[in-house]
Design an enzyme around this catalytic site. Structure first.
Site, PDB file in Angstrom:
ATOM      1  N   LEU A   1      10.731 -20.383  -5.346  1.00 11.71           N
ATOM      2  CA  LEU A   1       9.521 -19.589  -4.687  1.00 11.71           C
ATOM      3  C   LEU A   1       8.208 -19.492  -5.464  1.00 11.71           C
ATOM      4  O   LEU A   1       8.113 -19.674  -6.745  1.00 11.71           O
ATOM      5  CB  LEU A   1      10.276 -18.299  -4.699  1.00 11.71           C
ATOM      6  CG  LEU A   1       9.049 -17.054  -3.979  1.00 11.71           C
ATOM      7  CD1 LEU A   1       8.956 -17.390  -2.577  1.00 11.71           C
ATOM      8  CD2 LEU A   1       9.560 -15.414  -4.327  1.00 11.71           C
TER       9      LEU A   1
ATOM     10  N   ASP B   1       1.036  -1.322  -0.014  1.00 13.33           N
ATOM     11  CA  ASP B   1       0.018  -0.192   0.017  1.00 13.33           C
ATOM     12  C   ASP B   1       0.728   1.296  -0.046  1.00 13.33           C
ATOM     13  O   ASP B   1       2.149   1.464   0.414  1.00 13.33           O
ATOM     14  CB  ASP B   1      -1.094   0.034   1.299  1.00 13.33           C
ATOM     15  CG  ASP B   1      -2.075   0.939   0.929  1.00 13.33           C
ATOM     16  OD1 ASP B   1      -2.421   1.420   0.061  1.00 13.33           O
ATOM     17  OD2 ASP B   1      -2.603   1.262   2.327  1.00 13.33           O
TER      18      ASP B   1
ATOM     19  N   HIS C   1       2.031   3.066  -9.089  1.00 11.58           N
ATOM     20  CA  HIS C   1       1.855   1.472  -9.310  1.00 11.58           C
ATOM     21  C   HIS C   1       2.973   0.865 -10.164  1.00 11.58           C
ATOM     22  O   HIS C   1       3.416  -0.115  -9.856  1.00 11.58           O
ATOM     23  CB  HIS C   1       0.543   1.277 -10.107  1.00 11.58           C
ATOM     24  CG  HIS C   1      -0.676   1.666  -9.329  1.00 11.58           C
ATOM     25  ND1 HIS C   1      -0.631   1.429  -8.037  1.00 11.58           N
ATOM     26  CD2 HIS C   1      -1.805   2.561  -9.434  1.00 11.58           C
ATOM     27  CE1 HIS C   1      -1.984   1.987  -7.200  1.00 11.58           C
ATOM     28  NE2 HIS C   1      -2.563   2.704  -8.619  1.00 11.58           N
TER      29      HIS C   1
HETATM   30  C1  IPE Z   1      -5.416  -2.674   0.217  1.00 12.90           C
HETATM   31  O1  IPE Z   1      -5.165  -1.281  -0.019  1.00 12.90           O
HETATM   32  C2  IPE Z   1      -5.529  -3.395  -1.289  1.00 12.90           C
HETATM   33  C3  IPE Z   1      -4.237  -3.514  -2.114  1.00 12.90           C
HETATM   34  C4  IPE Z   1      -2.967  -3.084  -1.623  1.00 12.90           C
HETATM   35  C5  IPE Z   1      -4.540  -4.126  -3.206  1.00 12.90           C
HETATM   36  P1  IPE Z   1      -6.333  -0.129  -0.246  1.00 12.90           P
HETATM   37  O2  IPE Z   1      -5.417   1.129  -0.300  1.00 12.90           O
HETATM   38  O3  IPE Z   1      -7.534  -0.705  -1.281  1.00 12.90           O
HETATM   39  O4  IPE Z   1      -7.142  -0.161   1.304  1.00 12.90           O
HETATM   40  P2  IPE Z   1      -7.977   0.873   2.033  1.00 12.90           P
HETATM   41  O5  IPE Z   1      -8.715   1.470   1.002  1.00 12.90           O
HETATM   42  O6  IPE Z   1      -6.848   1.791   2.475  1.00 12.90           O
HETATM   43  O7  IPE Z   1      -8.383   0.164   3.340  1.00 12.90           O
HETATM   44  C1  IPE Z   2      -1.834   0.084  -3.294  1.00 17.78           C
HETATM   45  O1  IPE Z   2      -1.631   1.520  -3.332  1.00 17.78           O
HETATM   46  C2  IPE Z   2      -1.991  -0.611  -4.400  1.00 17.78           C
HETATM   47  C3  IPE Z   2      -3.160  -0.801  -5.068  1.00 17.78           C
HETATM   48  C4  IPE Z   2      -4.407  -0.693  -4.284  1.00 17.78           C
HETATM   49  C5  IPE Z   2      -3.438  -1.468  -6.308  1.00 17.78           C
HETATM   50  P1  IPE Z   2      -2.635   2.713  -3.423  1.00 17.78           P
HETATM   51  O2  IPE Z   2      -3.092   2.795  -4.520  1.00 17.78           O
HETATM   52  O3  IPE Z   2      -3.668   2.102  -2.622  1.00 17.78           O
HETATM   53  O4  IPE Z   2      -1.916   3.666  -2.609  1.00 17.78           O
HETATM   54  P2  IPE Z   2      -2.615   4.741  -1.537  1.00 17.78           P
HETATM   55  O5  IPE Z   2      -2.781   4.100  -0.390  1.00 17.78           O
HETATM   56  O6  IPE Z   2      -3.729   5.446  -2.388  1.00 17.78           O
HETATM   57  O7  IPE Z   2      -1.285   5.838  -1.342  1.00 17.78           O
HETATM   58 MG    MG Z   3      -4.143   2.403  -0.540  1.00 13.53          MG
END
Ligand code: IPE
Ligand code: IPE
Ligand code: MG
Length: 226
Positions: free
Chosen positions: A123, A12, A29
């Site tokens: 892995l 995240d 990403h």
């Molecule tokens: C969790 O992160 C999902 C992934 C990392 C793929 P999110 O960014 O979607 O989660 P919330 O919305 O902060 O809970």
């Molecule tokens: C996690 O990073 C990746 C996915 C959920 C695909 P985020 O896109 O949720 O990044 P933040 O949390 O908005 O910074």
């Molecule tokens: Mg996020």
């Protein structure tokens, strides 16, 4: 050092990483994919056997259409370009989650890479795509009913998305949030949790080692008296 056999990661913070640099979220990403590659390398070196990465949740469809499309394209392109190389390196790749809502072309690439098997498996990387812990539980219960299976914990595990895979020993969440966000609900029962504020695109090998050092100092009791 005690190392987890199965490591799970909620990657995240990509969006915030990009925003802080005045870049579009998708740039985060793209950078995140590089970190995933580095973590895979490190896991091979550490002799970790399973690595589960949360790539797209059942709730991530709520994001703007442009971001969702870009994520799907990124994933598909990455698999197409790297499947062979990863297999030659000793990686087995598989996917957990729903497949019925993903672009058909992506599902085809997923199925292709799942059929490839390394000569010597170093892995097993499990990518969670359109994955939700609650969704997995419901799908598994449905399978239990359809197959007339016994209703017990080991039958549940066998019919779940993680049939032959032991529960994660360690879960890392980057990006500062202290929540599970519908990740591996069933399988996390006794997993050690590690949270770090570091955004995923900044998460390097030394950050992983720090998390594993922390894990190696934990006393796991599984409810018993030691
Ligand atoms: C969790 O992160 C999902 C992934 C990392 C793929 P999110 O960014 O979607 O989660 P919330 O919305 O902060 O809970
Ligand atoms: C996690 O990073 C990746 C996915 C959920 C695909 P985020 O896109 O949720 O990044 P933040 O949390 O908005 O910074
Ligand atoms: Mg996020």
């Amino acid at each position: 050092m005690k190392v987890p056999k199965h490591l799970a990661i909620i990657m995240d913070g990509n969006g915030r990483w990009a925003k802080e640099r005045g870049l579009p979220r998708i740039a985060g990403h793209y950078e995140g994919v590089r970190r995933a590659e580095e973590v895979v390398e490190a896991c091979i070196d550490l002799n970790i056997k399973w690595l589960t990465l949360f790539a797209f949740s059942t709730e991530n469809w709520k994001r703007p259409e442009g971001e969702v499309k870009a994520l799907m394209r990124l994933l598909e392109g990455y698999i197409r370009q790297n499947a062979k190389r990863l297999t030659e390196k000793g990686l087995r790749v598989s996917f957990v989650g729903r497949r019925d809502r993903l672009p058909e072309s992506l599902v085809r690439e997923m199925e292709k890479v799942e059929r490839l098997r390394p000569k010597q498996e170093k892995l097993h990387v499990i990518l969670a795509v359109d994955y939700g812990g609650r969704d997995e539980i419901i799908r598994t219960i449905r399978k239990m009913i359809e197959t007339g299976s016994q209703i017990d914990e080991s039958s549940f595990k066998l019919l779940s998305d993680f049939s032959q895979i032991p529960d994660p020993d360690l879960l890392i969440r980057t990006g500062g949030e202290r929540r599970i966000s519908n990740f591996l609900l069933w399988h996390l029962a006794y997993t050690e949790l590690y949270f770090t504020d570091t955004y995923w695109p900044d998460f390097r090998r030394e950050d992983l080692l720090k998390a594993i050092e922390d894990f190696s100092r934990r006393e796991r009791k599984f409810g018993a008296v030691l």
